[in-house]
Scaffold this motif. Sequence first.
Motif, PDB file in Angstrom:
ATOM      1  N   MET A 193       0.847  -1.177   0.000  1.00 60.54           N
ATOM      2  CA  MET A 193       0.000   0.000   0.000  1.00 60.54           C
ATOM      3  C   MET A 193       0.897   1.247   0.000  1.00 60.54           C
ATOM      4  N   ASP A 194       0.557   2.198  -0.847  1.00 55.43           N
ATOM      5  CA  ASP A 194       1.343   3.428  -0.947  1.00 55.43           C
ATOM      6  C   ASP A 194       0.728   4.531  -0.087  1.00 55.43           C
ATOM      7  N   ASP A 195       1.566   5.386   0.467  1.00 47.25           N
ATOM      8  CA  ASP A 195       1.151   6.533   1.266  1.00 47.25           C
ATOM      9  C   ASP A 195       1.224   7.769   0.364  1.00 47.25           C
ATOM     10  N   PHE A 225       2.891   5.100  -9.664  1.00 45.72           N
ATOM     11  CA  PHE A 225       2.981   4.157  -8.555  1.00 45.72           C
ATOM     12  C   PHE A 225       1.943   3.039  -8.623  1.00 45.72           C
ATOM     13  N   LEU A 226       0.942   3.179  -9.483  1.00 47.79           N
ATOM     14  CA  LEU A 226      -0.055   2.124  -9.611  1.00 47.79           C
ATOM     15  C   LEU A 226      -0.352   1.909 -11.089  1.00 47.79           C
ATOM     16  N   THR A 235      -0.544   8.365 -10.986  1.00 46.16           N
ATOM     17  CA  THR A 235       0.767   9.015 -10.954  1.00 46.16           C
ATOM     18  C   THR A 235       0.709  10.223 -10.042  1.00 46.16           C
ATOM     19  N   VAL A 236       1.702  10.357  -9.174  1.00 48.51           N
ATOM     20  CA  VAL A 236       1.857  11.578  -8.395  1.00 48.51           C
ATOM     21  C   VAL A 236       2.812  12.478  -9.172  1.00 48.51           C
ATOM     22  N   ILE A 237       2.363  13.697  -9.432  1.00 50.90           N
ATOM     23  CA  ILE A 237       3.155  14.687 -10.170  1.00 50.90           C
ATOM     24  C   ILE A 237       3.369  15.882  -9.250  1.00 50.90           C
ATOM     25  N   ALA A 238       4.600  16.343  -9.174  1.00 51.97           N
ATOM     26  CA  ALA A 238       4.909  17.530  -8.375  1.00 51.97           C
ATOM     27  C   ALA A 238       5.490  18.607  -9.275  1.00 51.97           C
ATOM     28  N   LEU A 239       5.087  19.837  -9.017  1.00 51.80           N
ATOM     29  CA  LEU A 239       5.576  21.002  -9.751  1.00 51.80           C
ATOM     30  C   LEU A 239       5.910  22.088  -8.740  1.00 51.80           C
ATOM     31  N   ILE A 240       7.074  22.727  -8.900  1.00 53.55           N
ATOM     32  CA  ILE A 240       7.343  23.870  -8.042  1.00 53.55           C
ATOM     33  C   ILE A 240       6.597  25.077  -8.623  1.00 53.55           C
ATOM     34  N   ALA A 241       6.434  26.120  -7.823  1.00 54.61           N
ATOM     35  CA  ALA A 241       5.690  27.307  -8.250  1.00 54.61           C
ATOM     36  C   ALA A 241       6.162  27.790  -9.612  1.00 54.61           C
ATOM     37  N   ASP A 242       5.204  28.060 -10.494  1.00 57.50           N
ATOM     38  CA  ASP A 242       5.396  28.555 -11.859  1.00 57.50           C
ATOM     39  C   ASP A 242       5.895  27.505 -12.855  1.00 57.50           C
ATOM     40  N   ALA A 243       6.160  26.280 -12.406  1.00 59.63           N
ATOM     41  CA  ALA A 243       6.528  25.214 -13.352  1.00 59.63           C
ATOM     42  C   ALA A 243       5.268  24.776 -14.098  1.00 59.63           C
TER      43      ALA A 243
END
Length: 122
Positions: free
Chosen positions: A1-3, A27-28, A36-44
Amino acid sequence: MDDLNALARQQLDDAKASPHGRSAHLFLHDGPLRQTVIALIADAELNEYNAPPAASLQVLQGRVQLTGPGGSQELKAGQVAMLPHERHGLRAIEDSAVLLTAVPDVPARARGALHAAAGARG
């Protein structure tokens, strides 16, 4: 199980270390379902791309702007939206992590039902 919270934190750390200000982790993967977990920093940004036949976007942290030919929509942590069926992009208003749930391969008969359901909601 993913957190999801741990995945979001890890992807945000990776995005901060990336020269492009973004990071993603599938992840699944179960048959046609992908998360999919996607992360973007501000303004990306994620430049406009073609939408899969069925997809949603849930903001785990931060605020993002979903862009497309029909205008833009701002989403904040805790909100979820169905992705438009036309080309669209994503821009982080602040450091953000999102959960993309997509089914990229939908059989033709199910695709018609998806579009009919989307029309009934609109």
